[in-house]
Scaffold this motif. Sequence first.
Motif, short mmCIF file in Angstrom:
data_model
loop_
_atom_site.label_atom_id
_atom_site.label_comp_id
_atom_site.label_asym_id
_atom_site.label_seq_id
_atom_site.Cartn_x
_atom_site.Cartn_y
_atom_site.Cartn_z
N ILE A 149 0.85 -1.19 0.00
CA ILE A 149 0.00 0.00 0.00
C ILE A 149 0.89 1.24 0.00
CG2 ILE A 149 -1.75 1.32 1.23
CD1 ILE A 149 -2.81 -1.19 2.45
N THR A 150 0.53 2.20 -0.85
CA THR A 150 1.24 3.48 -0.89
C THR A 150 0.24 4.56 -1.24
OG1 THR A 150 3.14 4.64 -1.85
CG2 THR A 150 1.91 3.17 -3.31
N ASN A 151 0.71 5.74 -1.59
CA ASN A 151 -0.18 6.83 -1.99
C ASN A 151 -0.34 6.87 -3.51
OD1 ASN A 151 1.12 9.03 0.54
ND2 ASN A 151 -0.83 7.97 0.56
N ASN A 152 -1.51 7.32 -3.94
CA ASN A 152 -1.74 7.52 -5.36
C ASN A 152 -0.77 8.55 -5.92
OD1 ASN A 152 -3.37 7.58 -7.95
ND2 ASN A 152 -3.67 9.68 -7.24
N HIS A 153 -0.52 9.63 -5.17
CA HIS A 153 0.35 10.67 -5.72
C HIS A 153 1.82 10.24 -5.81
CE1 HIS A 153 1.03 11.83 -1.39
NE2 HIS A 153 2.23 12.12 -1.85
N VAL A 154 2.17 9.14 -5.17
CA VAL A 154 3.53 8.61 -5.29
C VAL A 154 3.73 7.90 -6.63
CG1 VAL A 154 5.16 6.90 -4.35
CG2 VAL A 154 3.92 8.42 -2.81
N VAL A 155 2.68 7.22 -7.10
CA VAL A 155 2.82 6.38 -8.30
C VAL A 155 2.10 6.95 -9.51
CG1 VAL A 155 3.04 4.32 -6.87
CG2 VAL A 155 0.79 4.98 -7.71
N GLU A 156 1.33 8.00 -9.33
CA GLU A 156 0.51 8.52 -10.43
C GLU A 156 1.36 8.96 -11.62
OE1 GLU A 156 -3.35 11.40 -10.92
OE2 GLU A 156 -1.74 12.06 -9.58
N GLY A 157 0.97 8.48 -12.79
CA GLY A 157 1.65 8.86 -14.02
C GLY A 157 2.99 8.22 -14.24
N ALA A 158 3.36 7.25 -13.43
CA ALA A 158 4.69 6.64 -13.54
C ALA A 158 4.76 5.69 -14.74
CB ALA A 158 5.05 5.90 -12.27
N ASP A 159 5.82 5.80 -15.51
CA ASP A 159 6.09 4.82 -16.57
C ASP A 159 6.78 3.59 -16.01
OD1 ASP A 159 5.16 6.27 -18.94
OD2 ASP A 159 6.76 7.67 -18.45
N GLU A 160 7.54 3.77 -14.95
CA GLU A 160 8.23 2.65 -14.32
C GLU A 160 8.16 2.82 -12.80
OE1 GLU A 160 12.24 2.54 -15.66
OE2 GLU A 160 11.73 2.24 -17.77
N LEU A 161 8.04 1.69 -12.11
CA LEU A 161 8.03 1.68 -10.66
C LEU A 161 9.02 0.64 -10.16
CD1 LEU A 161 4.18 1.79 -9.92
CD2 LEU A 161 5.82 3.63 -9.49
N SER A 162 9.77 1.01 -9.13
CA SER A 162 10.67 0.06 -8.51
C SER A 162 10.59 0.21 -6.99
CB SER A 162 12.11 0.25 -8.99
OG SER A 162 12.59 1.54 -8.62
N VAL A 163 10.86 -0.90 -6.31
CA VAL A 163 10.78 -0.94 -4.85
C VAL A 163 12.13 -1.37 -4.30
CG1 VAL A 163 9.76 -2.18 -2.90
CG2 VAL A 163 8.30 -1.37 -4.76
N LEU A 164 12.63 -0.58 -3.35
CA LEU A 164 13.89 -0.90 -2.70
C LEU A 164 13.60 -1.37 -1.27
CD1 LEU A 164 17.01 -0.91 -2.84
CD2 LEU A 164 16.94 1.42 -1.89
N MET A 165 14.01 -2.59 -0.96
CA MET A 165 13.81 -3.15 0.37
C MET A 165 14.86 -2.60 1.33
SD MET A 165 11.24 -5.31 -0.07
CE MET A 165 11.35 -6.56 1.21
N PRO A 166 14.59 -2.65 2.66
CA PRO A 166 15.59 -2.19 3.63
C PRO A 166 16.90 -2.97 3.57
CG PRO A 166 13.43 -2.32 4.66
CD PRO A 166 13.30 -2.95 3.30
N ASP A 167 16.85 -4.22 3.06
CA ASP A 167 18.08 -5.01 2.95
C ASP A 167 18.75 -4.82 1.59
OD1 ASP A 167 16.38 -6.36 1.26
OD2 ASP A 167 16.38 -8.24 2.39
N ASP A 168 18.34 -3.77 0.84
CA ASP A 168 18.93 -3.37 -0.45
C ASP A 168 18.52 -4.26 -1.62
OD1 ASP A 168 20.19 -1.15 0.61
OD2 ASP A 168 22.04 -2.23 1.07
N ARG A 169 17.60 -5.19 -1.43
CA ARG A 169 17.04 -5.90 -2.58
C ARG A 169 16.12 -4.95 -3.33
NH1 ARG A 169 14.01 -10.98 -0.37
NH2 ARG A 169 13.64 -9.53 1.38
N GLU A 170 16.16 -5.02 -4.67
CA GLU A 170 15.34 -4.13 -5.49
C GLU A 170 14.47 -4.94 -6.43
OE1 GLU A 170 15.80 -0.05 -8.19
OE2 GLU A 170 17.57 -1.08 -7.40
#
Length: 505
Positions: A149-170
Amino acid sequence: MSRAASARSFALSIFCKICQPEVFWMRTKFAALLFAGLVGWGLALLFTRGIGDGDTLLPRPAEPQRTTTILQIDPTPLAHAADEVRVSYADMVEAVQPAVVSVYSTKIVSTRMGADPWARIFGGPSAPRQQREEGLGSGVIVSRDGYIITNNHVVEGADELSVLMPDDREYRATLIGADPKTDVAVIKIDATELPTVTLADSDKLRVGDVVFAFGNPLGVGQTVTMGIVSAKGRNSLGLLENVAGYEDFIQTDAAINMGNSGGALVDAKGRLVGINSAIVSTTKGNIGIGFAIPINLAASIMHSLVETGTVASGYLGASAETVSADVLERLQLPSGAVRGVVITQVTEGGPAETAGLRAADVVYAIGGRSISTMEDFRLQIAQTMPGSAVEIAFVRDGEAMTATVTLGQVVERPNALLEGVDVDLLGPDMRRRLGIDPRVSGLVITNVEDDSPYAGYLIPDVVIVEINRMPVTSLANAQGLLREGRNLLLVTYRGQYHYLSLTVE
Protein backbone atom coordinates in the motif's frame (compact mmCIF):
# COMPACT_ATOMS: atom_id res chain seq x y z
CA MET A 1 29.57 59.45 92.29
CA SER A 2 29.91 57.97 88.89
CA ARG A 3 27.04 57.68 86.38
CA ALA A 4 27.01 53.90 86.64
CA ALA A 5 26.86 53.92 90.45
CA SER A 6 24.09 56.53 90.37
CA ALA A 7 22.06 54.40 87.91
CA ARG A 8 22.47 51.30 90.09
CA SER A 9 21.33 53.20 93.20
CA PHE A 10 18.23 54.54 91.33
CA ALA A 11 17.23 51.09 89.99
CA LEU A 12 17.64 49.54 93.46
CA SER A 13 15.37 52.15 95.03
CA ILE A 14 12.67 51.55 92.38
CA PHE A 15 12.88 47.79 92.89
CA CYS A 16 12.51 48.17 96.64
CA LYS A 17 9.41 50.33 96.23
CA ILE A 18 7.82 47.88 93.81
CA CYS A 19 8.59 44.97 96.07
CA GLN A 20 6.68 46.52 98.96
CA PRO A 21 3.61 44.26 99.49
CA GLU A 22 0.91 46.94 99.28
CA VAL A 23 2.56 48.71 96.38
CA PHE A 24 3.22 45.44 94.51
CA TRP A 25 -0.40 44.29 94.86
CA MET A 26 -1.81 47.57 93.59
CA ARG A 27 0.54 47.77 90.65
CA THR A 28 -0.11 44.13 89.73
CA LYS A 29 -3.86 44.73 89.76
CA PHE A 30 -3.42 47.84 87.62
CA ALA A 31 -1.20 45.94 85.14
CA ALA A 32 -3.71 43.09 84.92
CA LEU A 33 -6.56 45.47 84.20
CA LEU A 34 -4.49 47.31 81.66
CA PHE A 35 -3.52 44.05 79.91
CA ALA A 36 -7.11 42.82 79.83
CA GLY A 37 -8.24 46.08 78.32
CA LEU A 38 -5.61 45.95 75.61
CA VAL A 39 -6.49 42.34 74.72
CA GLY A 40 -10.19 43.15 74.48
CA TRP A 41 -9.55 46.17 72.31
CA GLY A 42 -7.28 44.13 70.03
CA LEU A 43 -9.84 41.35 69.60
CA ALA A 44 -12.56 43.84 68.80
CA LEU A 45 -10.34 45.44 66.20
CA LEU A 46 -9.46 42.06 64.72
CA PHE A 47 -13.09 41.12 64.13
CA THR A 48 -14.13 44.49 62.82
CA ARG A 49 -11.10 45.36 60.63
CA GLY A 50 -9.02 43.39 58.13
CA ILE A 51 -5.42 42.58 58.83
CA GLY A 52 -3.17 44.85 56.81
CA ASP A 53 -5.56 45.75 53.98
CA GLY A 54 -8.44 47.38 55.87
CA ASP A 55 -11.15 45.01 54.47
CA THR A 56 -13.76 43.70 56.87
CA LEU A 57 -13.64 39.99 57.68
CA LEU A 58 -17.27 39.92 58.77
CA PRO A 59 -19.46 40.93 55.82
CA ARG A 60 -21.13 44.27 55.90
CA PRO A 61 -24.68 44.46 54.58
CA ALA A 62 -23.68 46.76 51.74
CA GLU A 63 -20.76 44.60 50.42
CA PRO A 64 -20.87 41.18 48.60
CA GLN A 65 -19.68 38.07 50.37
CA ARG A 66 -16.43 36.48 49.17
CA THR A 67 -16.19 32.82 48.09
CA THR A 68 -13.35 30.43 48.78
CA THR A 69 -11.66 28.37 46.00
CA ILE A 70 -10.93 24.77 46.93
CA LEU A 71 -7.88 23.33 45.19
CA GLN A 72 -7.60 19.61 44.57
CA ILE A 73 -4.03 18.69 45.50
CA ASP A 74 -2.44 15.28 45.24
CA PRO A 75 0.79 15.38 47.21
CA THR A 76 1.78 11.79 46.48
CA PRO A 77 5.02 11.44 44.48
CA LEU A 78 5.18 10.15 40.91
CA ALA A 79 5.68 6.42 40.60
CA HIS A 80 9.09 5.45 39.26
CA ALA A 81 8.84 1.68 39.39
CA ALA A 82 11.21 0.09 36.89
CA ASP A 83 8.45 -1.94 35.22
CA GLU A 84 6.48 1.24 34.41
CA VAL A 85 9.30 3.12 32.67
CA ARG A 86 9.54 2.76 28.86
CA VAL A 87 13.01 3.83 27.82
CA SER A 88 13.09 2.31 24.31
CA TYR A 89 10.86 1.21 21.46
CA ALA A 90 13.72 -0.47 19.64
CA ASP A 91 12.15 -3.96 19.65
CA MET A 92 8.95 -2.67 18.07
CA VAL A 93 10.83 -0.59 15.50
CA GLU A 94 13.03 -3.51 14.49
CA ALA A 95 9.92 -5.63 13.84
CA VAL A 96 8.29 -2.99 11.60
CA GLN A 97 11.28 -1.73 9.61
CA PRO A 98 11.64 -4.71 7.23
CA ALA A 99 8.07 -4.15 5.95
CA VAL A 100 8.54 -0.46 5.05
CA VAL A 101 10.02 0.09 1.58
CA SER A 102 11.12 2.93 -0.67
CA VAL A 103 9.12 3.42 -3.88
CA TYR A 104 10.86 5.01 -6.89
CA SER A 105 8.84 6.25 -9.85
CA THR A 106 10.03 7.33 -13.29
CA LYS A 107 8.02 9.48 -15.69
CA ILE A 108 8.83 10.36 -19.27
CA VAL A 109 7.51 13.86 -19.92
CA SER A 110 7.50 15.76 -23.19
CA THR A 111 7.51 19.55 -23.19
CA ARG A 112 7.42 22.07 -26.00
CA MET A 113 10.51 24.31 -25.94
CA GLY A 114 9.25 26.89 -28.44
CA ALA A 115 7.96 26.88 -31.97
CA ASP A 116 9.66 24.69 -34.54
CA PRO A 117 10.42 26.81 -37.68
CA TRP A 118 9.53 23.87 -39.93
CA ALA A 119 6.23 23.55 -38.09
CA ARG A 120 5.46 27.21 -38.78
CA ILE A 121 6.14 26.74 -42.47
CA PHE A 122 4.19 23.52 -42.97
CA GLY A 123 1.57 24.02 -40.26
CA GLY A 124 2.55 20.95 -38.25
CA PRO A 125 3.08 20.70 -34.53
CA SER A 126 6.30 21.77 -32.92
CA ALA A 127 8.62 18.95 -31.89
CA PRO A 128 8.35 18.05 -28.18
CA ARG A 129 11.40 17.63 -25.99
CA GLN A 130 11.56 14.52 -23.85
CA GLN A 131 12.49 14.71 -20.19
CA ARG A 132 12.84 12.07 -17.52
CA GLU A 133 11.40 12.81 -14.08
CA GLU A 134 12.03 10.69 -11.01
CA GLY A 135 10.06 10.63 -7.79
CA LEU A 136 10.51 9.09 -4.38
CA GLY A 137 8.01 7.85 -1.83
CA SER A 138 7.47 5.02 0.60
CA GLY A 139 5.23 1.98 0.90
CA VAL A 140 4.14 -0.71 3.35
CA ILE A 141 4.14 -4.45 2.64
CA VAL A 142 0.85 -5.87 3.85
CA SER A 143 0.95 -9.40 2.40
CA ARG A 144 3.70 -11.99 2.17
CA ASP A 145 3.14 -12.37 -1.58
CA GLY A 146 4.10 -8.77 -2.35
CA TYR A 147 1.11 -6.44 -2.13
CA ILE A 148 2.18 -2.95 -1.03
CA ILE A 149 0.00 0.00 0.00
CA THR A 150 1.24 3.48 -0.89
CA ASN A 151 -0.18 6.83 -1.99
CA ASN A 152 -1.74 7.52 -5.36
CA HIS A 153 0.35 10.67 -5.72
CA VAL A 154 3.53 8.61 -5.29
CA VAL A 155 2.82 6.38 -8.30
CA GLU A 156 0.51 8.52 -10.43
CA GLY A 157 1.65 8.86 -14.02
CA ALA A 158 4.69 6.64 -13.54
CA ASP A 159 6.09 4.82 -16.57
CA GLU A 160 8.23 2.65 -14.32
CA LEU A 161 8.03 1.68 -10.66
CA SER A 162 10.67 0.06 -8.51
CA VAL A 163 10.78 -0.94 -4.85
CA LEU A 164 13.89 -0.90 -2.70
CA MET A 165 13.81 -3.15 0.37
CA PRO A 166 15.59 -2.19 3.63
CA ASP A 167 18.08 -5.01 2.95
CA ASP A 168 18.93 -3.37 -0.45
CA ARG A 169 17.04 -5.90 -2.58
CA GLU A 170 15.34 -4.13 -5.49
CA TYR A 171 12.24 -5.22 -7.43
CA ARG A 172 10.27 -3.92 -10.39
CA ALA A 173 6.73 -3.14 -9.29
CA THR A 174 3.37 -3.34 -11.06
CA LEU A 175 0.52 -0.94 -10.40
CA ILE A 176 -2.56 -2.93 -9.35
CA GLY A 177 -4.82 0.08 -9.01
CA ALA A 178 -5.18 3.53 -7.53
CA ASP A 179 -7.94 5.71 -6.14
CA PRO A 180 -7.30 9.47 -6.46
CA LYS A 181 -10.34 10.21 -4.28
CA THR A 182 -8.64 8.70 -1.22
CA ASP A 183 -5.00 8.96 -2.40
CA VAL A 184 -4.58 5.20 -1.94
CA ALA A 185 -2.68 3.01 -4.42
CA VAL A 186 -1.72 -0.66 -4.45
CA ILE A 187 1.39 -1.98 -6.17
CA LYS A 188 2.85 -5.48 -6.26
CA ILE A 189 6.29 -7.01 -6.50
CA ASP A 190 7.05 -10.54 -7.65
CA ALA A 191 8.32 -12.07 -4.42
CA THR A 192 7.17 -14.43 -1.65
CA GLU A 193 7.69 -14.88 2.09
CA LEU A 194 8.10 -11.14 2.55
CA PRO A 195 8.03 -9.38 5.93
CA THR A 196 4.68 -7.72 6.67
CA VAL A 197 3.17 -5.39 9.24
CA THR A 198 0.04 -6.17 11.28
CA LEU A 199 -2.99 -3.94 10.74
CA ALA A 200 -4.87 -2.35 13.65
CA ASP A 201 -8.43 -1.05 13.93
CA SER A 202 -7.91 2.66 13.26
CA ASP A 203 -11.41 3.48 14.51
CA LYS A 204 -10.17 2.68 18.03
CA LEU A 205 -7.27 5.10 17.79
CA ARG A 206 -7.49 7.90 20.36
CA VAL A 207 -6.15 11.44 20.45
CA GLY A 208 -3.01 11.32 22.57
CA ASP A 209 -1.95 7.80 21.52
CA VAL A 210 1.77 7.50 20.79
CA VAL A 211 2.50 6.85 17.10
CA PHE A 212 5.58 6.42 14.91
CA ALA A 213 6.05 7.49 11.27
CA PHE A 214 8.24 5.25 9.08
CA GLY A 215 9.53 6.18 5.64
CA ASN A 216 12.40 7.50 3.52
CA PRO A 217 12.25 11.30 3.91
CA LEU A 218 14.25 13.31 1.39
CA GLY A 219 16.04 10.14 0.30
CA VAL A 220 18.27 10.00 3.38
CA GLY A 221 17.29 6.39 4.13
CA GLN A 222 14.71 4.71 6.30
CA THR A 223 13.82 6.94 9.23
CA VAL A 224 11.51 6.63 12.24
CA THR A 225 9.95 9.62 14.01
CA MET A 226 7.76 9.68 17.10
CA GLY A 227 4.76 11.76 18.12
CA ILE A 228 1.14 11.47 19.17
CA VAL A 229 -2.23 11.46 17.48
CA SER A 230 -3.10 15.16 17.41
CA ALA A 231 -6.62 14.82 16.01
CA LYS A 232 -8.91 12.42 14.13
CA GLY A 233 -11.37 12.83 11.30
CA ARG A 234 -9.71 15.86 9.71
CA ASN A 235 -11.53 16.84 6.50
CA SER A 236 -12.23 19.82 4.26
CA LEU A 237 -8.47 20.47 4.10
CA GLY A 238 -8.21 20.48 0.30
CA LEU A 239 -5.28 18.05 0.36
CA LEU A 240 -6.70 15.91 -2.46
CA GLU A 241 -6.11 18.26 -5.38
CA ASN A 242 -8.33 18.31 -8.48
CA VAL A 243 -10.71 15.61 -7.20
CA ALA A 244 -13.79 15.57 -4.99
CA GLY A 245 -12.12 13.25 -2.54
CA TYR A 246 -12.98 11.57 0.73
CA GLU A 247 -10.86 13.19 3.45
CA ASP A 248 -10.77 11.50 6.85
CA PHE A 249 -7.21 12.05 8.00
CA ILE A 250 -5.41 11.20 11.21
CA GLN A 251 -3.41 14.26 12.27
CA THR A 252 -0.06 13.68 13.98
CA ASP A 253 2.97 15.65 15.10
CA ALA A 254 5.32 12.76 14.27
CA ALA A 255 7.69 14.34 11.73
CA ILE A 256 6.63 13.70 8.11
CA ASN A 257 8.65 15.12 5.21
CA MET A 258 8.87 14.64 1.45
CA GLY A 259 9.56 10.98 0.77
CA ASN A 260 7.51 9.83 3.78
CA SER A 261 4.38 9.70 1.63
CA GLY A 262 3.02 6.17 1.49
CA GLY A 263 4.97 5.13 4.57
CA ALA A 264 3.63 3.55 7.75
CA LEU A 265 2.07 5.21 10.77
CA VAL A 266 2.11 2.62 13.55
CA ASP A 267 1.05 2.56 17.18
CA ALA A 268 3.20 1.71 20.19
CA LYS A 269 2.56 -2.00 19.61
CA GLY A 270 3.90 -1.80 16.06
CA ARG A 271 0.48 -2.17 14.40
CA LEU A 272 -0.31 -0.24 11.23
CA VAL A 273 -2.89 2.48 11.93
CA GLY A 274 -2.40 4.76 8.91
CA ILE A 275 -0.62 5.55 5.65
CA ASN A 276 1.38 8.80 5.75
CA SER A 277 0.00 11.10 3.09
CA ALA A 278 0.52 14.86 3.47
CA ILE A 279 1.65 17.79 5.57
CA VAL A 280 0.52 21.37 6.07
CA SER A 281 3.48 23.72 6.25
CA THR A 282 4.52 27.28 5.56
CA THR A 283 8.11 26.17 4.97
CA LYS A 284 7.56 23.06 2.78
CA GLY A 285 9.07 21.10 5.66
CA ASN A 286 7.72 19.48 8.78
CA ILE A 287 6.26 21.81 11.41
CA GLY A 288 4.34 19.14 13.29
CA ILE A 289 1.12 19.07 11.24
CA GLY A 290 1.10 15.80 9.30
CA PHE A 291 -1.75 13.66 8.02
CA ALA A 292 -2.24 9.94 7.46
CA ILE A 293 -5.03 7.92 5.84
CA PRO A 294 -6.70 5.64 8.43
CA ILE A 295 -5.79 2.04 7.70
CA ASN A 296 -9.43 0.94 7.84
CA LEU A 297 -10.15 3.16 4.83
CA ALA A 298 -6.92 2.25 3.03
CA ALA A 299 -7.50 -1.49 3.56
CA SER A 300 -11.04 -1.36 2.18
CA ILE A 301 -9.78 0.43 -0.94
CA MET A 302 -6.97 -2.12 -1.29
CA HIS A 303 -9.35 -5.09 -1.12
CA SER A 304 -11.61 -3.54 -3.75
CA LEU A 305 -8.70 -2.78 -6.10
CA VAL A 306 -7.12 -6.21 -5.70
CA GLU A 307 -10.37 -8.18 -6.05
CA THR A 308 -12.20 -6.17 -8.72
CA GLY A 309 -9.68 -3.72 -10.19
CA THR A 310 -12.07 -0.86 -9.34
CA VAL A 311 -13.26 0.98 -6.26
CA ALA A 312 -16.78 -0.15 -5.41
CA SER A 313 -18.62 2.35 -3.20
CA GLY A 314 -21.92 2.13 -1.40
CA TYR A 315 -24.82 4.09 -2.88
CA LEU A 316 -27.56 5.66 -0.75
CA GLY A 317 -29.42 7.74 -3.30
CA ALA A 318 -29.61 10.89 -1.19
CA SER A 319 -27.74 14.15 -0.96
CA ALA A 320 -27.24 16.12 2.24
CA GLU A 321 -25.68 19.22 3.75
CA THR A 322 -24.18 19.99 7.15
CA VAL A 323 -26.69 21.14 9.75
CA SER A 324 -26.04 24.52 11.37
CA ALA A 325 -27.56 25.77 14.60
CA ASP A 326 -29.97 27.96 12.60
CA VAL A 327 -31.19 24.99 10.58
CA LEU A 328 -31.62 22.95 13.74
CA GLU A 329 -33.81 25.69 15.18
CA ARG A 330 -35.93 25.93 12.03
CA LEU A 331 -36.43 22.17 12.06
CA GLN A 332 -37.68 22.46 15.65
CA LEU A 333 -34.93 20.29 17.09
CA PRO A 334 -33.69 20.67 20.67
CA SER A 335 -30.74 23.07 20.67
CA GLY A 336 -27.50 21.14 21.00
CA ALA A 337 -29.33 17.81 21.19
CA VAL A 338 -28.38 16.55 17.71
CA ARG A 339 -25.45 17.17 15.39
CA GLY A 340 -25.89 15.84 11.91
CA VAL A 341 -26.64 16.47 8.27
CA VAL A 342 -29.98 17.33 6.75
CA ILE A 343 -31.12 15.36 3.70
CA THR A 344 -31.80 17.82 0.91
CA GLN A 345 -32.79 15.45 -1.89
CA VAL A 346 -33.80 11.80 -2.21
CA THR A 347 -33.43 9.97 -5.52
CA GLU A 348 -36.67 8.43 -6.70
CA GLY A 349 -36.55 4.66 -6.38
CA GLY A 350 -33.14 4.72 -4.66
CA PRO A 351 -32.17 2.85 -1.48
CA ALA A 352 -32.89 5.87 0.75
CA GLU A 353 -36.43 6.35 -0.55
CA THR A 354 -37.10 2.61 -0.38
CA ALA A 355 -36.11 2.63 3.30
CA GLY A 356 -38.44 5.56 4.03
CA LEU A 357 -36.00 8.45 4.30
CA ARG A 358 -37.25 11.87 3.23
CA ALA A 359 -35.92 15.33 2.55
CA ALA A 360 -35.52 17.39 5.77
CA ASP A 361 -34.66 14.29 7.84
CA VAL A 362 -31.58 14.98 9.99
CA VAL A 363 -29.16 12.05 9.96
CA TYR A 364 -26.86 11.88 13.00
CA ALA A 365 -25.51 8.30 12.87
CA ILE A 366 -24.80 5.68 10.22
CA GLY A 367 -23.95 2.16 11.27
CA GLY A 368 -23.44 3.34 14.85
CA ARG A 369 -20.91 5.99 13.86
CA SER A 370 -21.73 9.62 14.65
CA ILE A 371 -22.28 11.90 11.68
CA SER A 372 -21.75 15.63 12.14
CA THR A 373 -20.75 16.91 8.68
CA MET A 374 -21.50 16.25 5.05
CA GLU A 375 -17.97 14.85 4.68
CA ASP A 376 -18.68 12.28 7.40
CA PHE A 377 -21.90 11.36 5.62
CA ARG A 378 -20.26 10.86 2.21
CA LEU A 379 -17.31 8.94 3.62
CA GLN A 380 -19.36 6.54 5.74
CA ILE A 381 -21.60 5.64 2.82
CA ALA A 382 -18.76 5.42 0.29
CA GLN A 383 -16.62 3.04 2.36
CA THR A 384 -19.51 0.69 3.17
CA MET A 385 -19.67 -2.32 0.89
CA PRO A 386 -22.52 -2.31 -1.64
CA GLY A 387 -25.33 -4.65 -0.63
CA SER A 388 -24.70 -4.04 3.06
CA ALA A 389 -27.65 -3.28 5.34
CA VAL A 390 -26.85 -0.28 7.51
CA GLU A 391 -28.89 1.36 10.24
CA ILE A 392 -29.37 5.09 9.83
CA ALA A 393 -30.42 7.12 12.87
CA PHE A 394 -32.23 10.37 12.14
CA VAL A 395 -34.67 12.92 13.52
CA ARG A 396 -37.95 13.83 11.85
CA ASP A 397 -40.22 16.55 13.26
CA GLY A 398 -38.38 16.38 16.58
CA GLU A 399 -38.76 12.60 16.92
CA ALA A 400 -35.75 10.23 16.89
CA MET A 401 -36.16 7.40 14.37
CA THR A 402 -34.11 4.67 12.65
CA ALA A 403 -34.21 3.07 9.22
CA THR A 404 -32.33 0.09 7.80
CA VAL A 405 -31.05 0.79 4.29
CA THR A 406 -29.59 -1.75 1.87
CA LEU A 407 -26.97 0.20 -0.05
CA GLY A 408 -26.69 0.04 -3.80
CA GLN A 409 -23.42 0.06 -5.72
CA VAL A 410 -21.46 2.82 -7.34
CA VAL A 411 -18.39 1.57 -9.16
CA GLU A 412 -15.84 4.33 -9.34
CA ARG A 413 -13.90 4.39 -12.57
CA PRO A 414 -10.39 5.25 -11.32
CA ASN A 415 -9.20 5.99 -14.90
CA ALA A 416 -12.20 8.05 -16.02
CA LEU A 417 -11.30 11.44 -17.48
CA LEU A 418 -14.78 12.30 -18.71
CA GLU A 419 -18.17 10.65 -18.39
CA GLY A 420 -17.86 7.29 -20.13
CA VAL A 421 -14.27 7.96 -21.25
CA ASP A 422 -11.40 5.97 -19.71
CA VAL A 423 -7.76 6.88 -20.22
CA ASP A 424 -4.33 5.62 -19.26
CA LEU A 425 -0.92 7.21 -19.21
CA LEU A 426 0.99 6.63 -22.43
CA GLY A 427 3.69 4.18 -21.36
CA PRO A 428 6.35 2.20 -23.26
CA ASP A 429 4.10 -0.81 -23.94
CA MET A 430 1.27 1.34 -25.30
CA ARG A 431 3.72 3.32 -27.44
CA ARG A 432 5.06 0.14 -29.01
CA ARG A 433 1.58 -1.25 -29.65
CA LEU A 434 0.33 1.94 -31.28
CA GLY A 435 3.62 2.83 -32.97
CA ILE A 436 3.79 6.25 -31.31
CA ASP A 437 6.97 8.32 -31.29
CA PRO A 438 8.80 8.08 -27.91
CA ARG A 439 8.87 11.88 -27.75
CA VAL A 440 5.07 12.03 -27.52
CA SER A 441 3.51 11.98 -24.08
CA GLY A 442 0.01 12.33 -22.69
CA LEU A 443 -3.06 10.23 -21.95
CA VAL A 444 -4.28 7.54 -24.34
CA ILE A 445 -8.01 6.87 -24.52
CA THR A 446 -8.59 3.20 -23.71
CA ASN A 447 -12.40 3.01 -23.76
CA VAL A 448 -15.41 5.11 -24.74
CA GLU A 449 -18.86 3.90 -23.65
CA ASP A 450 -21.58 3.88 -26.30
CA ASP A 451 -23.82 6.09 -24.15
CA SER A 452 -21.07 8.58 -23.33
CA PRO A 453 -21.89 12.17 -24.36
CA TYR A 454 -18.40 12.26 -25.93
CA ALA A 455 -18.81 9.11 -28.01
CA GLY A 456 -19.14 11.14 -31.20
CA TYR A 457 -15.92 13.06 -30.54
CA LEU A 458 -13.43 10.69 -28.93
CA ILE A 459 -12.39 7.15 -29.83
CA PRO A 460 -9.95 4.62 -28.34
CA ASP A 461 -6.19 4.96 -29.13
CA VAL A 462 -6.39 8.74 -29.44
CA VAL A 463 -3.65 10.39 -27.40
CA ILE A 464 -4.52 13.63 -25.58
CA VAL A 465 -1.34 15.71 -25.62
CA GLU A 466 -2.57 19.10 -24.42
CA ILE A 467 -5.68 20.54 -22.81
CA ASN A 468 -6.27 24.26 -23.19
CA ARG A 469 -2.67 24.68 -24.46
CA MET A 470 -1.14 23.07 -21.38
CA PRO A 471 0.75 19.74 -21.53
CA VAL A 472 -1.01 16.70 -20.07
CA THR A 473 1.21 14.82 -17.61
CA SER A 474 -1.20 12.75 -15.52
CA LEU A 475 -4.86 11.96 -14.98
CA ALA A 476 -5.17 14.38 -12.06
CA ASN A 477 -3.37 17.04 -14.10
CA ALA A 478 -5.79 16.54 -17.01
CA GLN A 479 -8.83 16.69 -14.71
CA GLY A 480 -7.53 19.96 -13.32
CA LEU A 481 -7.01 21.44 -16.80
CA LEU A 482 -10.55 20.68 -17.96
CA ARG A 483 -13.11 23.39 -17.27
CA GLU A 484 -16.83 23.69 -17.63
CA GLY A 485 -17.76 24.85 -21.13
CA ARG A 486 -15.55 24.88 -24.21
CA ASN A 487 -12.13 23.20 -24.04
CA LEU A 488 -9.39 22.99 -26.66
CA LEU A 489 -7.62 19.62 -26.90
CA LEU A 490 -4.50 18.81 -28.90
CA VAL A 491 -4.68 15.13 -29.82
CA THR A 492 -2.70 12.76 -32.01
CA TYR A 493 -4.03 9.73 -33.85
CA ARG A 494 -2.08 7.52 -36.23
CA GLY A 495 0.75 10.02 -36.45
CA GLN A 496 -1.41 13.06 -37.17
CA TYR A 497 -2.03 15.97 -34.80
CA HIS A 498 -5.43 17.64 -34.57
CA TYR A 499 -7.03 20.35 -32.48
CA LEU A 500 -10.40 19.35 -31.08
CA SER A 501 -12.99 21.63 -29.48
CA LEU A 502 -14.87 19.84 -26.72
CA THR A 503 -17.69 21.15 -24.52
CA VAL A 504 -17.73 19.80 -20.97
CA GLU A 505 -20.97 20.10 -19.00
